[in-house]
Motif scaffolding. Structure first.
Motif: not given
Length: 110
Positions: A3-7, A23-26, A59-60
């Motif tokens: 799970t990834f949280y996009i702000e 920031r999340l993936l790379m 993705f949330i």
């Protein structure tokens, strides 16, 4: 499942969207994703970056309403109009996307 949280508070423009995605993936890669939905699609289906070895990802998008406004109609229109001025793109396709956007039937960047 990973799970990834996009702000959404961080996503106020197209460039800031990619900063958030990077920031999340790379974070463990030696390169960063450029401002391209095609490139993002490639990363999501490639099996590398932070999604490596995860068959399912989620993705949330927290505060997505902020991003929905910031990546909405005006941003998308400007984005498409800029692409129309660049000879490397399929102008017929971009014009169709722009026409649909203006008519209310097209997709925004969000």
């Amino acid at each position: 499942m990973k799970t990834f949280y996009i702000e959404g508070k961080n996503v106020v423009s197209i460039p800031s969207f990619y900063i958030e995605i990077n920031r999340l993936l790379m974070q463990n890669e030696t390169w960063q994703l450029g401002e391209s939905l095609d490139a993002l699609n490639d990363v999501l289906y490639s099996g590398f970056s932070a999604i490596a070895n995860h068959k399912k990802i989620l993705f949330i998008w927290n505060n997505s309403q902020i991003s929905r406004v910031n990546l909405g109609l005006q941003t998308t229109r400007t984005y498409l109009e800029t692409k129309l001025n660049n000879t490397m793109y399929n102008k017929k396709l971009i014009q169709k996307q722009l026409d649909e956007l203006v008519q209310g039937t097209g997709s925004t960047y969000f």
